[in-house]
Design an enzyme around this catalytic site. Structure first.
Site, PDB file in Angstrom:
ATOM      1  N   GLU A  32       0.817  -1.223   0.000  1.00  0.00           N
ATOM      2  CA  GLU A  32       0.000   0.000   0.000  1.00  0.00           C
ATOM      3  C   GLU A  32       0.845   1.266   0.000  1.00  0.00           C
ATOM      4  O   GLU A  32       2.067   1.211   0.189  1.00  0.00           O
ATOM      5  CB  GLU A  32      -0.936   0.003   1.208  1.00  0.00           C
ATOM      6  N   LYS A 167      -3.424  -1.860  15.924  1.00  0.00           N
ATOM      7  CA  LYS A 167      -2.843  -1.036  16.991  1.00  0.00           C
ATOM      8  C   LYS A 167      -3.854  -0.788  18.073  1.00  0.00           C
ATOM      9  O   LYS A 167      -5.038  -0.666  17.797  1.00  0.00           O
ATOM     10  CB  LYS A 167      -2.541   0.318  16.400  1.00  0.00           C
TER      11      LYS A 167
HETATM   12  N1  PSU Z   1      -2.268   1.884  10.459  1.00  0.00           N
HETATM   13  C1  PSU Z   1      -0.931   2.040  10.484  1.00  0.00           C
HETATM   14  N2  PSU Z   1      -0.312   2.719   9.479  1.00  0.00           N
HETATM   15  C2  PSU Z   1      -1.013   3.217   8.426  1.00  0.00           C
HETATM   16  C3  PSU Z   1      -2.427   3.027   8.399  1.00  0.00           C
HETATM   17  C4  PSU Z   1      -3.012   2.365   9.429  1.00  0.00           C
HETATM   18  O1  PSU Z   1      -0.265   1.605  11.399  1.00  0.00           O
HETATM   19  O2  PSU Z   1      -0.403   3.832   7.530  1.00  0.00           O
HETATM   20  C5  PSU Z   1      -3.189   3.523   7.217  1.00  0.00           C
HETATM   21  C6  PSU Z   1      -3.529   2.349   6.279  1.00  0.00           C
HETATM   22  O3  PSU Z   1      -3.419   2.788   4.950  1.00  0.00           O
HETATM   23  C7  PSU Z   1      -4.978   2.057   6.610  1.00  0.00           C
HETATM   24  C8  PSU Z   1      -5.484   3.442   6.900  1.00  0.00           C
HETATM   25  O4  PSU Z   1      -5.692   1.459   5.557  1.00  0.00           O
HETATM   26  O5  PSU Z   1      -4.434   4.066   7.641  1.00  0.00           O
HETATM   27  C9  PSU Z   1      -6.767   3.412   7.702  1.00  0.00           C
HETATM   28  O6  PSU Z   1      -7.279   4.691   7.766  1.00  0.00           O
HETATM   29  P1  PSU Z   1      -8.757   4.921   8.332  1.00  0.00           P
HETATM   30  O7  PSU Z   1      -8.659   4.553   9.785  1.00  0.00           O
HETATM   31  O8  PSU Z   1      -9.024   6.360   8.097  1.00  0.00           O
HETATM   32  O9  PSU Z   1      -9.658   4.017   7.541  1.00  0.00           O
END
Ligand code: PSU
Ligand code: MN
Length: 321
Positions: A32, A167
């Site tokens: 990603e 996390k």
């Molecule tokens: N968790 C991490 N690092 C990240 C992300 C999540 O430890 O970079 C990023 C990923 O791309 C994940 C996104 O898909 O955040 C989720 O964002 P949201 O909670 O806004 O859906």
């Protein structure tokens, strides 16, 4: 050099190396790009993106980093694109499922979240994707309704996502409940306990434990034969030597969440804000752990992709429909 997918001329382009590997039935691992644009500071984001691609190659698979570049959904971007994303040149946004068509329509550039990367991978025919952490149910979701679109994507897009669990900026038991509701298998790699990203255990069990990449490839192949059409979450604990102290992390996470509340941060800005704040509050230790676990996941992703390719070279496990 890349080639447009037949039905998506000008919209989706798959890099030549990725396309050739897929056509030959060789192992490919999707990666990603929101982790590059919104998940890590510069220059560690660039170094990590490059290192992770190298780890996939060492594992015998072809890396396909996915992003939206100047209005094209690219599967397998080139070095110059990685540089641009890492430098966050102006106007680089974070694209989840609902943003894709709008960003493409205006010719924009975006890091792709887990949900969006799954969509890109699936369009190109890639079935394995390695990342750090998936989005999930945020703490306090009973008030905010903040549940990442990554979870509903796992319900409907058949890509296996290798992560280090969730996390604890998220509500882990609620995240596991939503995955269960959506019928998403959560597979523990050599663990009974769903890992908590910086820590190897969360205290909550996984549905199924497996011991090898080949076991995971078999589960994927069987799901496909049955036409299940859902994604799958592979939970791979951070290596022992890189794990952070759980109590220290808990305390910093609580503080980061309080800071987000006080600053009024919500919606798509919340996860990037919390990651940045954790970096500051742990004097960079959260980033070191993050880099180690992404590499670890890339190695397992490559192992699964190779095992799946081997399995299909010897049997006819793939659905013919
Ligand atoms: N968790 C991490 N690092 C990240 C992300 C999540 O430890 O970079 C990023 C990923 O791309 C994940 C996104 O898909 O955040 C989720 O964002 P949201 O909670 O806004 O859906
Ligand atoms: Mn959200």
């Amino acid at each position: 050099m890349s080639v447009a997918l037949d039905n998506f001329a000008g919209l989706v382009e798959v890099g030549a190396e990725v396309r050739e590997a897929l056509a030959a039935g060789r192992a490919v691992v999707a990666l990603e790009s929101t982790i590059i644009t919104h998940g890590m500071p510069y220059p560690e984001n660039l170094e990590t993106a490059q290192a992770v691609e190298a780890v996939v190659r060492q594992g015998g698979a072809v890396p396909a980093t996915i992003a939206i570049m100047d209005g094209v959904f690219r599967v397998g971007i080139e070095a110059v694109d990685l540089d641009r994303l890492a430098n966050r040149s102006s106007g680089v946004v974070k694209a989840s499922r609902r943003d894709i068509a709008s960003v493409l329509a205006r010719g924009g550039t975006a890091g792709t979240t887990v949900a969006t990367t799954m969509i890109g991978a699936h369009l190109a025919g890639i079935r394995i994707f390695a990342t750090g952490g998936v989005g999930g149910v945020h703490r306090g979701a009973e008030q905010t309704f903040d549940i990442s679109a990554d979870l509903s994507e796992l319900a409907k897009t058949p890509v296996a996502v290798v992560c280090a669990g969730a996390k604890s900026i998220l509500d882990i038991p609620k995240t596991l409940e939503v995955l269960e509701t959506h019928g998403v298998p959560v597979i523990g790699y050599q663990t009974n306990d769903f890992p908590a990203f910086y820590a190897r255990v969360s205290g909550y069990p996984v549905d199924h434990r497996v011991e090898s990449a080949t076991d995971i490839a078999r589960i994927i192949a069987i799901g496909e034969r049955l036409g299940m059409r859902n994604g799958l979450l592979v939970a791979n604990p951070i290596p022992e030597t890189d794990a952070l102290d759980a109590t220290l992390i808990e305390e910093r996470i609580a503080r980061a969440i309080r800071d987000a509340d006080a600053a009024g941060v919500s919606r798509k800005d919340l996860t990037p804000f919390l990651l940045q704040r954790m970096y500051e509050l742990t004097e960079g230790r959260s980033l070191t752990a993050n880099i180690a676990l992404v590499r670890n996941n890339a190695a397992l992703g490559a192992g699964i992709a190779v095992a799946l390719a081997d399995l299909e070279a010897t049997t006819s496990h793939r659905a013919t429909a």
